[in-house]
Write a protein that holds these residues in place. Structure first.
Motif, PDB file in Angstrom:
ATOM      1  N   GLU A 128       0.864  -1.183   0.000  1.00  0.00           N
ATOM      2  CA  GLU A 128       0.000   0.000   0.000  1.00  0.00           C
ATOM      3  C   GLU A 128       0.900   1.233   0.000  1.00  0.00           C
ATOM      4  OE1 GLU A 128      -3.314  -0.011  -0.109  1.00  0.00           O
ATOM      5  OE2 GLU A 128      -3.508  -2.181   0.059  1.00  0.00           O
ATOM      6  N   THR A 129       0.466   2.283  -0.642  1.00  0.00           N
ATOM      7  CA  THR A 129       1.256   3.512  -0.686  1.00  0.00           C
ATOM      8  C   THR A 129       1.123   4.265   0.633  1.00  0.00           C
ATOM      9  OG1 THR A 129       0.934   3.687  -3.064  1.00  0.00           O
ATOM     10  CG2 THR A 129       1.600   5.695  -1.912  1.00  0.00           C
ATOM     11  N   VAL A 167       2.726  11.372   5.880  1.00  0.00           N
ATOM     12  CA  VAL A 167       2.488  10.387   6.942  1.00  0.00           C
ATOM     13  C   VAL A 167       3.819   9.840   7.437  1.00  0.00           C
ATOM     14  CG1 VAL A 167       1.488   8.116   7.453  1.00  0.00           C
ATOM     15  CG2 VAL A 167       0.180   9.792   6.125  1.00  0.00           C
ATOM     16  N   MET A 168       4.716   9.532   6.506  1.00  0.00           N
ATOM     17  CA  MET A 168       6.020   8.985   6.877  1.00  0.00           C
ATOM     18  C   MET A 168       6.799  10.000   7.716  1.00  0.00           C
ATOM     19  SD  MET A 168       6.902   7.261   3.223  1.00  0.00           S
ATOM     20  CE  MET A 168       8.088   6.041   3.651  1.00  0.00           C
ATOM     21  N   LEU A 169       6.788  11.245   7.287  1.00  0.00           N
ATOM     22  CA  LEU A 169       7.518  12.276   8.024  1.00  0.00           C
ATOM     23  C   LEU A 169       6.946  12.453   9.422  1.00  0.00           C
ATOM     24  CD1 LEU A 169       7.972  14.900   5.186  1.00  0.00           C
ATOM     25  CD2 LEU A 169       9.735  13.445   6.201  1.00  0.00           C
ATOM     26  N   LYS A 170       5.633  12.465   9.530  1.00  0.00           N
ATOM     27  CA  LYS A 170       5.001  12.657  10.840  1.00  0.00           C
ATOM     28  C   LYS A 170       5.254  11.457  11.756  1.00  0.00           C
ATOM     29  CE  LYS A 170       0.746  13.633  13.185  1.00  0.00           C
ATOM     30  NZ  LYS A 170      -0.619  13.220  13.280  1.00  0.00           N
ATOM     31  N   GLU A 171       5.094  10.246  11.225  1.00  0.00           N
ATOM     32  CA  GLU A 171       5.241   9.036  12.033  1.00  0.00           C
ATOM     33  C   GLU A 171       6.687   8.773  12.459  1.00  0.00           C
ATOM     34  OE1 GLU A 171       2.835   6.809  13.181  1.00  0.00           O
ATOM     35  OE2 GLU A 171       1.378   8.275  12.463  1.00  0.00           O
ATOM     36  N   ARG A 188      11.040  -4.810  -2.391  1.00  0.00           N
ATOM     37  CA  ARG A 188      11.560  -3.544  -2.892  1.00  0.00           C
ATOM     38  C   ARG A 188      10.684  -2.390  -2.420  1.00  0.00           C
ATOM     39  NH1 ARG A 188       9.450  -1.408  -7.783  1.00  0.00           N
ATOM     40  NH2 ARG A 188       7.755  -2.654  -8.587  1.00  0.00           N
ATOM     41  N   ILE A 189      11.286  -1.231  -2.399  1.00  0.00           N
ATOM     42  CA  ILE A 189      10.565  -0.016  -2.028  1.00  0.00           C
ATOM     43  C   ILE A 189      10.414   0.814  -3.289  1.00  0.00           C
ATOM     44  CG2 ILE A 189      10.551   2.070  -0.612  1.00  0.00           C
ATOM     45  CD1 ILE A 189      12.351   0.566   1.392  1.00  0.00           C
ATOM     46  N   ALA A 190       9.170   1.059  -3.675  1.00  0.00           N
ATOM     47  CA  ALA A 190       8.886   1.815  -4.890  1.00  0.00           C
ATOM     48  C   ALA A 190       8.509   3.249  -4.545  1.00  0.00           C
ATOM     49  CB  ALA A 190       7.744   1.159  -5.661  1.00  0.00           C
ATOM     50  N   ASN A 191       8.985   4.155  -5.372  1.00  0.00           N
ATOM     51  CA  ASN A 191       8.616   5.561  -5.251  1.00  0.00           C
ATOM     52  C   ASN A 191       7.310   5.765  -6.016  1.00  0.00           C
ATOM     53  OD1 ASN A 191       8.524   8.338  -5.022  1.00  0.00           O
ATOM     54  ND2 ASN A 191      10.076   8.689  -6.583  1.00  0.00           N
ATOM     55  N   VAL A 213       3.514  11.231  -4.355  1.00  0.00           N
ATOM     56  CA  VAL A 213       2.655  10.752  -3.269  1.00  0.00           C
ATOM     57  C   VAL A 213       3.479  10.258  -2.088  1.00  0.00           C
ATOM     58  CG1 VAL A 213       0.826   9.129  -2.619  1.00  0.00           C
ATOM     59  CG2 VAL A 213       0.876  10.080  -4.934  1.00  0.00           C
ATOM     60  N   GLY A 214       4.301   9.239  -2.319  1.00  0.00           N
ATOM     61  CA  GLY A 214       5.079   8.654  -1.226  1.00  0.00           C
ATOM     62  C   GLY A 214       5.812   7.410  -1.677  1.00  0.00           C
TER      63      GLY A 214
END
Length: 117
Positions: free
Chosen positions: A61-62, A67-71, A102-105, A109-110
């Motif tokens: 899920e994206t 959200v990432m910055l806040k968390e 893998r981590i997709a950009n 969005v994120g």
């Protein structure tokens, strides 16, 4: 609200191994700040572990940048410009031993942690 729903949904599908969770062929132990595959162990920083945990609880899920910055960083003043991108790059290098992870950009969005079975 939708983000929390997806986090709970993904969390219920997480395989655990003791205190560690499985991410592809990796065992990820957030409390030990450790990622291991086969007999190889990779140390993570606290921020890397928090970021990987967040991505994993929302696997496939994206997760929005905000959200990432806040968390992960909260209200800390040490977040500067491209810090998130640098941490994602470091995690990608540490995860490259398993081609099924893998981590997709997701442009504009994120990021999304993609787990291929």
């Amino acid at each position: 609200l939708a983000f929390m729903f997806y986090r709970k949904k993904a969390a219920s599908a997480i395989a655990t191994h003791g205190d560690a969770v499985l991410i592809g062929a990796f065992q990820f132990d957030k409390s030990k700040l450790e990622l291991s595959i086969r007999d190889r162990k990779v140390e993570l920083t606290g921020k890397e572990a928090d970021l990987l945990h967040l991505l994993h609880t929302s696997a496939n899920e994206t997760v929005a940048r905000e959200v990432m910055l806040k968390e992960v960083w909260g209200n800390e003043s040490d977040y500067v410009g491209r810090t998130l991108d640098v941490f994602v790059s470091k995690l990608r290098k540490k995860l490259e031993a398993d081609p099924n992870v893998r981590i997709a950009n997701i442009r504009g969005v994120g990021y999304r942690l993609i787990l291929n079975n």
